[in-house]
Design an enzyme around this catalytic site. Sequence first.
Site, mmCIF file in Angstrom:
data_model
loop_
_atom_site.group_PDB
_atom_site.id
_atom_site.type_symbol
_atom_site.label_atom_id
_atom_site.label_comp_id
_atom_site.label_asym_id
_atom_site.label_seq_id
_atom_site.Cartn_x
_atom_site.Cartn_y
_atom_site.Cartn_z
ATOM 1 N N PRO A 61 9.819 -3.898 -0.145
ATOM 2 C CA PRO A 61 10.897 -3.582 0.797
ATOM 3 C C PRO A 61 10.386 -3.568 2.240
ATOM 4 O O PRO A 61 9.260 -3.155 2.497
ATOM 5 C CB PRO A 61 11.338 -2.177 0.379
ATOM 6 C CG PRO A 61 10.814 -1.965 -0.984
ATOM 7 C CD PRO A 61 9.618 -2.843 -1.157
ATOM 8 N N VAL A 62 11.242 -4.038 3.150
ATOM 9 C CA VAL A 62 10.881 -4.126 4.573
ATOM 10 C C VAL A 62 11.231 -2.792 5.264
ATOM 11 O O VAL A 62 12.228 -2.161 4.919
ATOM 12 C CB VAL A 62 11.651 -5.303 5.226
ATOM 13 C CG1 VAL A 62 11.398 -5.374 6.723
ATOM 14 C CG2 VAL A 62 11.268 -6.612 4.546
ATOM 15 N N GLY A 112 4.243 -3.969 4.113
ATOM 16 C CA GLY A 112 4.702 -5.286 3.641
ATOM 17 C C GLY A 112 4.235 -6.417 4.548
ATOM 18 O O GLY A 112 3.572 -7.358 4.097
ATOM 19 N N GLY A 113 4.532 -6.322 5.845
ATOM 20 C CA GLY A 113 4.125 -7.361 6.800
ATOM 21 C C GLY A 113 2.614 -7.441 6.926
ATOM 22 O O GLY A 113 2.037 -8.532 7.017
ATOM 23 N N SER A 114 1.949 -6.289 6.925
ATOM 24 C CA SER A 114 0.482 -6.254 7.052
ATOM 25 C C SER A 114 -0.177 -6.869 5.819
ATOM 26 O O SER A 114 -1.208 -7.541 5.925
ATOM 27 C CB SER A 114 -0.013 -4.817 7.191
ATOM 28 O OG SER A 114 0.556 -4.224 8.321
ATOM 29 N N SER A 115 0.391 -6.636 4.647
ATOM 30 C CA SER A 115 -0.227 -7.191 3.441
ATOM 31 C C SER A 115 -0.029 -8.710 3.403
ATOM 32 O O SER A 115 -0.910 -9.440 2.937
ATOM 33 C CB SER A 115 0.301 -6.524 2.176
ATOM 34 O OG SER A 115 1.580 -6.970 1.888
ATOM 35 N N ALA A 128 9.575 0.045 5.116
ATOM 36 C CA ALA A 128 9.482 1.087 4.091
ATOM 37 C C ALA A 128 8.209 1.917 4.191
ATOM 38 O O ALA A 128 8.035 2.878 3.455
ATOM 39 C CB ALA A 128 9.549 0.438 2.703
ATOM 40 N N LYS A 185 0.854 -1.203 0.000
ATOM 41 C CA LYS A 185 0.000 0.000 0.000
ATOM 42 C C LYS A 185 0.883 1.242 0.000
ATOM 43 O O LYS A 185 2.034 1.219 0.462
ATOM 44 C CB LYS A 185 -0.949 0.021 1.196
ATOM 45 C CG LYS A 185 -0.310 0.214 2.575
ATOM 46 C CD LYS A 185 -0.242 1.642 3.073
ATOM 47 C CE LYS A 185 0.575 1.731 4.338
ATOM 48 N NZ LYS A 185 1.080 2.849 4.901
ATOM 49 N N ASP A 215 -2.545 -1.666 9.944
ATOM 50 C CA ASP A 215 -2.744 -1.566 8.491
ATOM 51 C C ASP A 215 -3.381 -2.813 7.884
ATOM 52 O O ASP A 215 -3.690 -2.829 6.693
ATOM 53 C CB ASP A 215 -1.395 -1.350 7.787
ATOM 54 C CG ASP A 215 -0.930 0.098 7.882
ATOM 55 O OD1 ASP A 215 -1.775 0.982 8.118
ATOM 56 O OD2 ASP A 215 0.281 0.318 7.709
#
Length: 290
Positions: free
Chosen positions: A96-97, A103-106, A99, A11, A138
């Site tokens: 990218p982590v 990333g983790g939430s998706s 960022a 996102k 998120d």
Amino acid sequence: MRQTQEMAYAKLNISLDVTEKRSDGFHNMVMVMQTVSLCDELSIRMTEDGRIRCRSNLHFIPSDERNLAVRAALRYLERIGESGQGLELRLHKKIPVGAGMAGGSSDAAAVLRALNRLYDRRLSLEELEELGSAVGSDVAFCVAGGTALARGRGELLSPLEPLPDCELVICKPEFSISTPELFRKLDAAPLRRHPDTAGLLKAIEEGDLHAMCRRMYNVFEDVEDRRMRTVGEIRGRLLDHGALGAIMTGTGSAVFGVFDRAEQAEQAAREMKKELPFACVARPVGRISR
Ligand code: C5P
């Protein structure tokens, strides 16, 4: 069905406002969020050993409950009364982590969608979003994604019209930024400026890309932190390359620019890649079907 695959889309924040600090330590926010085509790839396989494990192409991604994807799986199974089911999650990470791109939430949201498919859609979208918000602020948005206004911690969602047609050049500097650390710094000084969210919503509603770009703003860019100087420089370079607007997403450190021409966006990404460890072109993605 014993296994399935799912895309976990990143996102971007088209705007980000923080309105108050709450008594529970979280902050109330007002954000326009957009799902984009840059994504991680998830596959889930049911196993017989009763354990939940996550493997990834990145060695530093935790394989246990520190990983939001594992936490989402545990919560889902518990909710439908199937705790004890073993799962192997495999993540191919491209987002990218650290960022500000969720990333983790998706990944966690993709686990919820994928498990709900494996279990014949036992939970509704609202139930998946509720489970998601317990995993991370998120995650609720990432379940259905698209274009949305997010309020509260990020879990109060109103779908919006899709963004006007555009290309997004996403860049990330070497450093990552810790979310709690940036919230602490934000609390230390009053905010001098807020985004014009009403004007931004009107621009999106009217499909006016230029008006939208003029109103993109993230309050975290104003926080007293030396890394924001680099963020500002990247934003400036994106504008020099022809972006109609550019801001940092979430708590950073990724910065993106909005372009109306694909060739210009490709050229900008090529140039930015010469200076930064990460730059790519992505496009807005609409709501994700369960
Ligand atoms: O919910 P999540 O785990 O993503 O939040 C990480 C941290 O970011 C929280 O512990 C909190 O410090 C901060 N946060 C906040 N207000 C929000 C979202 C996150 O203060 N709305």
